[in-house]
Design an enzyme around this catalytic site. Structure first.
Site, short mmCIF file in Angstrom:
data_model
loop_
_atom_site.label_atom_id
_atom_site.label_comp_id
_atom_site.label_asym_id
_atom_site.label_seq_id
_atom_site.Cartn_x
_atom_site.Cartn_y
_atom_site.Cartn_z
N SER A 163 78.18 45.89 13.59
CA SER A 163 79.09 44.38 13.10
C SER A 163 79.57 44.06 11.92
CB SER A 163 77.31 43.76 13.88
OG SER A 163 78.34 42.22 14.01
N ASP A 184 83.94 44.30 13.89
CA ASP A 184 83.66 45.24 15.10
C ASP A 184 84.73 44.03 16.18
OD1 ASP A 184 81.65 43.21 15.00
OD2 ASP A 184 80.63 43.71 16.47
#
Length: 509
Positions: free
Chosen positions: A148, A309
């Site tokens: 992330s 992401d």
């Protein structure tokens, strides 16, 4: 697997087939006992959010061997579900980070060895597309290789269920048990990609699912497109922060009728080092520094940035003085989390940045047609419900010693409960590890109907609160703050005092 770091270390360095990069890395730190201990003193944890950590050698790092071990555990779990689950298969996507594509194929090779069908995307795509693809393809599970918004040295491995949502606690516990059964991550076997393709066990997935996904998002529009084609259309600056969302969001904005979109060129291309951004986290203001420069040049109404992401959205809108302020909450009824994750509709069962970005553009266009900005609309909400201010402060404590320090801080709050914070009486303390809420005035204790977690939340009078929890994905302690003021200035002053008090108290641990 031994709990003795030296035993684990010697097992790795004596493994003849050890990956060359891993071998060289270990050689470079062979005299640094502290670094070696941190790499080998425990296995990297796998929870409901999967596993995430720094890349490098060792059982406490993300590498080809820990990825194989997690995949072996998943393969054993799916094998027990039966032939139908194996034939339905697993969908795998990956982000722009170092080794993400390599780790995706390593997972596929382990699963394929067990006769499990695997679908791997051959294009970069945002995380919500995994949730969509799992449901669209009728798969039994999904994997996304991502860390992330974490720093460049991190990567991770997250598992989704057949409903397209992140796995539940019960499923995670079963999966963790299977992973723990794998005695030696160095000896996990896998199949060659060419063999899997020949057997029909590995299929590459391309842009066709992306097109279907974007069409589904169009059905979520509450507003007609008359605002996007108005005489004074909104101007948008967008940055994918070197991540996976460039194609999905620019294509989506275009299909929604937004023609005045400026993409930050320095941050448009995939870059695992995130070279042109101070932080790839859209929760943080520094992620928008370059975007704001472009926004001032084109007189933009809205800036949007996404986590690499594609699971979180940060937005900034122009204030009355011409400066930009980051916002988190929108006036739509939909699911969201504190760290900028949003969801509309049910064809995706996880945070969906593409949905959020396109609908946010509609929100901005709607208010501009009213002669207002999104910031004006936010002020209207404050006037109605009170001037709420919230904040987040993270303290980083790396390595084995860092874990002990975080533990000491959590013990401090449990052993010396506060009765007053920044001049306000404490009303109640919720301990999610104990599963209790204690009334600090009467001493009454009632159970909490929420999952167990190492979290403490302190409620004070005047709707003020703070919450302390160790991060599940980074070596950090996160402290959240919330206040309600009579004005924006009042709320900001209250928030500053609350932060100062809590951080000073933590220093006594």
């Amino acid at each position: 697997m031994s709990n003795d770091w030296k035993t684990n270390y010697h097992r790795w360095v004596s493994f003849a087939a050890l990956d060359t990069e891993m071998k060289d890395h270990l050689k470079s730190i062979q005299k640094d006992e502290g670094a070696l201990e941190d790499c080998f003193y425990k296995g990297i944890e796998f929870g409901t959010g999967g596993m995430r950590g720094e890349m490098g050698p060792g059982i406490n790092r993300i590498n080809v061997y820990t990825v194989r071990k997690a995949s072996e555990g998943l393969a054993r779990y799916m094998s027990e579900l039966g032939t139908e689950a194996k034939e339905s298969g697993v969908v795998i996507i990956y982000d722009t980070r170092h080794k993400s594509r390599e780790f995706a194929f390593e997972a596929a090779k382990v699963l394929g060895k067990h006769g499990i069908r695997v679908y791997v995307f051959d294009i970069l795509c945002p995380t919500p597309l995994l949730s969509f693809a799992v449901r669209q393809l009728g798969a039994s599970a999904g994997i996304v290789i991502t860390a992330s918004h974490n720093p460049p040295e991190y990567n991770g491995y997250k598992v989704y269920g057949p409903d397209g949502a992140q796995i539940t606690l019960a499923t995670a516990q079963q999966l963790m048990a299977k992973i723990d059964e794998v005695d030696d991550e160095l000896l996990v076997s896998c199949e060659d990609v060419s063999v899997l393709k020949k057997k029909g066990l590995l299929k590459m997935v391309g842009t066709e699912l992306m097109e279907v996904y974007l069409e589904q998002i169009k059905n979520l529009r509450v507003l007609s497109n008359r605002f996007s084609s108005a005489a004074d259309p909104i101007r948008i600056v967008f940055t994918p922060l070197h991540g996976t969302t460039l194609k999905a969001i620019t294509q989506g904005l275009n299909s929604f009728g937004y023609r005045y979109v400026t993409v930050v060129p320095e941050q448009a291309n995939p870059d695992p080092d995130f070279s042109a951004v101070a932080s790839p986290n859209p929760e943080e203001h520094q992620a928008f520094e370059l975007s704001i420069q472009y926004a001032k040049e084109v007189d933009a109404d809205l800036i949007m940035g996404t986590a690499p992401d594609g699971d979180r959205l940060g937005a900034a809108v122009k204030m009355q003085d011409g400066e930009f302020e980051k916002t988190k909450e929108f006036s739509f009824q939909f699911g969201y989390e504190e760290s900028n994750g949003y969801l509309l509709g049910d064809f995706v069962r996880d945070k969906n940045v593409v949905q959020a970005a396109l609908i946010m553009a509609d929100v901005c266009a709607f208010h501009k047609a009213r002669g207002k900005t999104v910031y004006d609309a936010l002020l209207e909400l404050f006037e109605t419900y009170g001037f709420h201010e919230e904040g987040l402060h993270s303290l980083t404590f790396k390595g084995k010693e860092g874990i002990h320090k975080i533990g000491n801080i959590m013990t401090l709050f449990r052993s010396r409960p506060l009765m007053e914070v920044a001049g306000k009486k404490v009303i109640a303390i919720e301990d999610y590890l104990a599963g209790t809420r204690k009334d600090m005035q009467t001493g009454a204790v009632v159970p909490l109907a929420l999952p167990t977690s190492n979290v403490i939340k302190v409620h004070m009078e005047a709707d003020s609160w703070f919450c302390v929890r160790p991060s599940g994905t980074e070596p950090k302690l996160k402290i959240y703050f919330g206040v309600k003021g009579d004005s924006m200035k009042d709320g900001q002053q209250m928030l500053a005092l609350l932060k100062q008090f809590v951080l000073s108290y933590i220093e006594t641990a």
